[in-house]
Design an enzyme around this catalytic site. Structure first.
Site, short mmCIF file in Angstrom:
data_model
loop_
_atom_site.label_atom_id
_atom_site.label_comp_id
_atom_site.label_asym_id
_atom_site.label_seq_id
_atom_site.Cartn_x
_atom_site.Cartn_y
_atom_site.Cartn_z
N GLU A 107 4.52 -27.67 -33.14
CA GLU A 107 4.81 -26.27 -33.45
C GLU A 107 4.83 -25.49 -32.13
OE1 GLU A 107 2.07 -24.25 -36.06
OE2 GLU A 107 3.39 -22.53 -36.20
N ALA A 160 -6.14 -25.23 -33.01
CA ALA A 160 -5.92 -26.41 -33.85
C ALA A 160 -4.56 -26.31 -34.53
CB ALA A 160 -7.01 -26.52 -34.91
N ASN A 176 -0.74 -30.15 -38.79
CA ASN A 176 0.19 -31.25 -39.10
C ASN A 176 -0.18 -31.91 -40.42
OD1 ASN A 176 1.07 -31.03 -36.25
ND2 ASN A 176 -0.97 -31.86 -35.89
N GLU A 178 -6.87 -24.61 -41.03
CA GLU A 178 -5.85 -25.67 -40.93
C GLU A 178 -5.72 -26.41 -42.25
OE1 GLU A 178 -4.16 -25.04 -38.50
OE2 GLU A 178 -5.60 -24.12 -37.12
N HIS A 197 -3.63 -24.43 -44.70
CA HIS A 197 -2.19 -24.49 -44.42
C HIS A 197 -1.49 -25.58 -45.25
CE1 HIS A 197 -1.09 -21.62 -41.38
NE2 HIS A 197 -1.86 -22.09 -40.43
N1 BES Z 1 -0.29 -23.26 -36.52
C1 BES Z 1 -1.32 -22.78 -35.68
C2 BES Z 1 -1.40 -23.48 -34.37
C3 BES Z 1 -0.30 -23.16 -33.39
C4 BES Z 1 -0.20 -21.93 -32.86
C5 BES Z 1 0.59 -24.09 -32.99
C6 BES Z 1 0.80 -21.64 -31.93
C7 BES Z 1 1.58 -23.81 -32.09
C8 BES Z 1 1.69 -22.59 -31.54
C9 BES Z 1 -2.69 -22.92 -36.34
O1 BES Z 1 -2.66 -22.95 -37.73
C10 BES Z 1 -3.49 -21.72 -35.96
O2 BES Z 1 -3.16 -20.66 -36.39
N2 BES Z 1 -4.52 -21.90 -35.14
C11 BES Z 1 -5.30 -20.83 -34.59
C12 BES Z 1 -6.67 -20.75 -35.17
C13 BES Z 1 -6.77 -20.11 -36.51
C14 BES Z 1 -8.17 -20.20 -37.05
C15 BES Z 1 -6.31 -18.68 -36.52
C16 BES Z 1 -5.44 -21.14 -33.11
O3 BES Z 1 -5.05 -22.24 -32.71
O4 BES Z 1 -5.90 -20.29 -32.38
ZN ZN Z 2 -2.53 -21.10 -38.67
#
Ligand code: BES
Ligand code: ZN
Length: 850
Positions: free
Chosen positions: A122, A255, A258, A291, A294
């Protein structure tokens, strides 16, 4: 081939994909420098497409061969991929490409971290793995074969075969390429199982590098709680035989969701009492939940295009907040969320990077994983729920899952399920998704013949590219208190739709005290002329915990502003009101710990700007120091009692009760250290058997200028543990005095354990400097120069992490001419670097155009 002028992508230009994919077969022959990726992809023309142009994304790939229906073809290479003549009927595309995971320092695509292979796809990383229509509205089933001598070989879905030097996985659920994942390494699992509500057994694993296996238990419990909670609250069951989580040391984000194979920054999953703080535990529980959630909000229903990012992220943040509220304390979580929202999102919304929750253009999508998309996006879901009520929210969500399962959906689809469920017209609500900027809500009141009238006005300042703003629908939760402190009107939701609107409450015996925007019912800036007396009254009597805390915060803010602007002495009324809260045993200790906290220096700077002043970061820092010192002296008798009373005797648990007690005791310790010269902190440091207490004590010692020995001892104790050493790096900067912050940060970048290749270490160091306003904005300009030096070094290696940290400069317009011109010079220095990444170019250009 990469340096073409950056293109702006517009939402209005969306067109459906020309070809759809039914299935993908991938074979990976892993090798650090020469991994081969062989693909076999079944395409078919999309009946809804406007044209038949065949284009596949691909970056940094070496194409060895390509075939269509078995016959060799020679595609035309373009800047961002390839095009090719294809049949006007279903066909099979095959390609064989070579990539170099070891050369991949950007941590996007397939890379190597500490000897293990890992992926991050992503938003647009899959195109660095093979040629593919790398867009979320192309969904397909994936079958993956991994060939490698490494013992653990993982991908999405269910395992179908494995043997000597290979493993095969099949994911039956169609998914976009951004949810693809592969992991290979010498890993150890922490296994468990979960039985879903319909009786299906799911195998659960957390995979870690040897040595980390004793840090998985908490994450596993969090995963099982999340699975249960999503069944109980949203009726959502897990849909594969296996769910894997992997911890990776080098990771740009927290995180990634996937399908069936979540990949985590090790800092967001590994936990033990000795090495993790209570705040770490809470965060890990939330991010595992996020995660996992999701799987339905993101994976089963994904986004049509990246403009719809808030569809999955806003909703999933909202869901993880609900989860944390249920697992821990709802008021405490709400207060924490609002502190974060104001600190990051209001700041963003008020500066050059302001953008709508659903942006309508971008250059680099990685720059739009922002506080606005995430946190404000989550606030919009909360407002919708408030407006339609819990029962209709539940119905609308059921309809959303029914109607859109398997879809790549849009915000229009999302709002339509609420309209169809409730019969409401959400046209005006949609403005929340389309208009940037934080609405300001001013209030005036009148009382006559037992009728109390509240009149609200809303307006929003212009933001980049958006001068005009239309009024939004704002749910305003209000309660009224009698002068004696009793609640006469319990929480009522006022639905404001106009630019100006009045609401009447009849039959009141006396003029009430209003408690407005309870539970922070909308992400707005409430502007209300109020007296410190009234604030103290609400701090003492409000039945809404959020507004009770908010009243204390407003008191502290007004006192600090008077100190900064007029050189006023600390306000003793505030101190007495605060002391009463700290002393009140009927209140949750975690709440009292939050109540002792002061508004951030950044918050005070913005408050001054709103008052038409130019903030002086050093004056703000000094005022906060003086106030803390005064509070410490004012409560000299109470604090040691509180400190003693809230020592936890039981064995360490990471739950809300124990964490709340430790938070209050540590808040007391921080103040005590200002009067006892650090003696109590040293005692706590010496006997601490958990990181929450050890780190809090260390911070106090550094703050009291007594930290040298403990800083050294801490390093010797923990030098083998990279996550703890990250804390060691950031703490020394966070607690340094502003005159030395940049120099301390610079010296730490010379430390043998500093490496910019690890995003956690980079953020622990340079991020800590950016998070120290008086140090970063020091009049010498040393903070600006140091950050710029490192952004320039990191950009060629890791553009994503570089670009994210550029937001340190987003507030530059607030400051005086000297600071502005020093920052401008640094921004120009960045823009002048040859080959600057698209990510960083976009960020600095937007910041600079303020
Ligand atoms: N889908 C995102 C991770 C991501 C973000 C991948 C940007 C690629 C580019 C994941 O679900 C996410 O939102 N992670 C957050 C933490 C969450 C608890 C808000 C993060 O990685 O900070
Ligand atoms: Zn997210």
């Amino acid at each position: 081939m990469k340096d073409a002028a950056p293109q702006t992508i517009y939402l209005k230009d969306y067109t459906p994909p020309s070809y759809l994919v039914d299935s993908v077969h991938l074979t990976f022959r892993l090798s650090p420098e020469h991994t081969r990726v062989v693909s076999r992809i079944e395409f078919r023309p999309n009946p809804e497409a406007a044209n038949r142009d065949f284009f596949l994304h691909g970056e940094e790939l070496r194409l060895h061969s390509a075939r269509i229906n078995g016959a060799e073809v020679t595609p035309q290479m373009t800047l961002e991929g390839l095009t090719c003549e294809v049949p006007d009927a279903p066909f099979v595309w095959e390609s064989d490409v070579e990539i170099s995971p070891v050369a991949n320092t950007a941590l996007e695509g397939l890379y190597i971290s500490n000897g293990m292979y890992s992926t991050q796809c992503e938003a647009q990383g899959f195109r660095k793995i093979t040629y593919y229509p790398d867009r979320p509205d192309v969904m397909a089933t994936f079958t993956v074969r991994i060939e490698s001598d490494l013992p653990v070989l993982l991908s999405n879905g269910n395992p179908v075969a494995q043997g000597d030097g290979f493993a095969e996985w099949h994911d039956p659920w169609p998914k976009p390429a951004y949810l693809f994942a592969l992991v290979a390494g010498d890993l150890i699992n922490h296994p468990d199982t979960f039985t879903t509500k319909s009786g299906k057994d799911v195998e659960l694993n957390i995979w870690v590098r040897p040595g980390d296996e004793d840090k998985c238990a908490f994450g596993m419990e969090a995963l099982k709680k999340s699975m249960k909670w999503d069944e109980d609250v949203y009726g959502r069951e897990y849909d594969l035989d296996i769910f894997n989580i992997v911890a990776v040391d080098d990771f740009n984000m927290g995180a990634m969701e996937n399908k069936g194979l979540n990949i985590f920054n090790s800092s967001c999953v590994l936990a033990s009492p000795e090495t993790s703080t209570d705040a770490n535990f809470e965060r890990i529980e939330a991010i595992i939940a996020h995660e996992y959630f999701h799987n339905w909000t993101g994976n089963r229903i994904t986004c049509r295009d990246w403009f719809q990012l808030c569809l999955k992220e806003g909703l999933t943040v909202f869901r993880d907040s609900q989860f944390t509220s249920d697992m821990r304390s709802a008021p405490v979580k709400r207060i924490e969320d609002v502190i974060a929202l104001r600190g990051r999102q209001f700041r963003e919304d008020n500066g050059p990077l302001a953008h709508p929750v659903r942006p309508d253009s971008f250059v680099e999508i990685n720059n739009f994983y922002t506080a606005t998309v995430y946190e404000k996006g989550a606030e919009l879901i909360g407002m919708l729920k408030t407006l339609v009520g819990d029962a209709d929210y539940a119905k609308a969500l059921d309809l959303y899952f029914d109607r859109h399962d398997g879809d790549a959906a849009t915000i229009e689809d999302w709002l339509k399920v609420f309209e169809d469920t409730t019969g409401r017209d959400l046209t005006q609500f949609k403005r929340w998704y389309e208009q940037a900027g934080t609405p300001r809500l001013s209030v005036s009141e009148a009382f006559e013949d037992g009728t109390y009238t509240l009149t609200f006005k809303q307006d929003t300042l212009p933001t980049p590219g958006q001068d005009h703003k239309d009024p939004r629908v704002i749910p305003i939760a209000v309660g009224l208190l009698n002068p004696n402190g009793d609640e006469v009107v319990p929480t009522t939701i006022l639905e404001m739709t106009g630019a100006e609107q009045s609401f009447r409450f009849e039959g009141l015996a006396a003029k009430p005290v209003p408690s407005i925007l309870r539970d922070f019912s909308a992400p707005v800036i409430l502007q209300r002329e109020s007296s410190d007396q009234e604030r103290a009254f609400l701090l003492a009597h409000d039945t809404d915990p959020f507004n009770k805390w908010e009243a204390g915060r407003a008191l502290a803010r007004s006192g600090l502003i008077a100190m900064i602007r007029d050189g006023a002495a600390p306000d003793t009324g505030h101190l007495d009101a605060l002391q009463a809260v700290v002393r009140d045993d009927t209140l949750d200790p975690a709440f009292r710990a939050l109540a002792i906290g002061l508004p951030s220096q950044d918050d005070l700077a913005q408050t001054l700007v709103n008052l038409g002043e130019v903030p002086d970061p050093m004056a703000i820092w000094q005022a906060v120091e003086v106030l803390k010192q005064t509070i410490a002296q004012h409560m000299q008798d109470l604090l040691p009692r509180i400190y003693a009373q809230y020592q936890v005797d039981d064995a360490y648990r990471a739950d809300a009760d124990q964490a709340g007690a430790r938070a209050l005791a540590n808040a007391a310790l921080a103040l005590i250290s200002r009067v006892d010269g650090g003696a109590q902190a040293q005692a706590q440091y010496d006997k601490a058997d958990n990181m929450t207490q050890q780190l809090a004590a260390l911070g106090c010692l550094i703050g009291a200028n007594k930290g040298d020995k403990a800083v050294q001892a801490f390093y010797e104790q923990w030098r083998h543990d990279r996550l703890v050493i990250d804390k060691w790096f950031s703490l020394q900067i966070a607690y340094s005095d502003p005159d030395h912050a940049a120099e301390i940060a610079r010296a730490l970048t010379d430390h043998p354990d500093f490496t910019m290749k690890n995003p956690n270490r980079f953020r622990a160091t340079l991020g800590a400097l950016a998070g120290h306003p008086a140090g970063f904005h020091h009049a010498s300009g040393a903070g600006y120069a140091l950050l710029t030096d490192w952004l320039l070094k990191l950009d060629p290696i890791n553009p994503q992490t570089t670009a994210r940290m550029c937001s340190a400069f987003e507030t530059w317009k607030r400051y005086d001419a000297d600071r502005q011109s020093m920052i401008l010079a640094q921004l120009d220095r960045i823009l002048g670097q040859q080959g600057l990444s698209r990510d960083t170019t976009e960020m600095i250009t937007r910041i600079r155009s303020a």
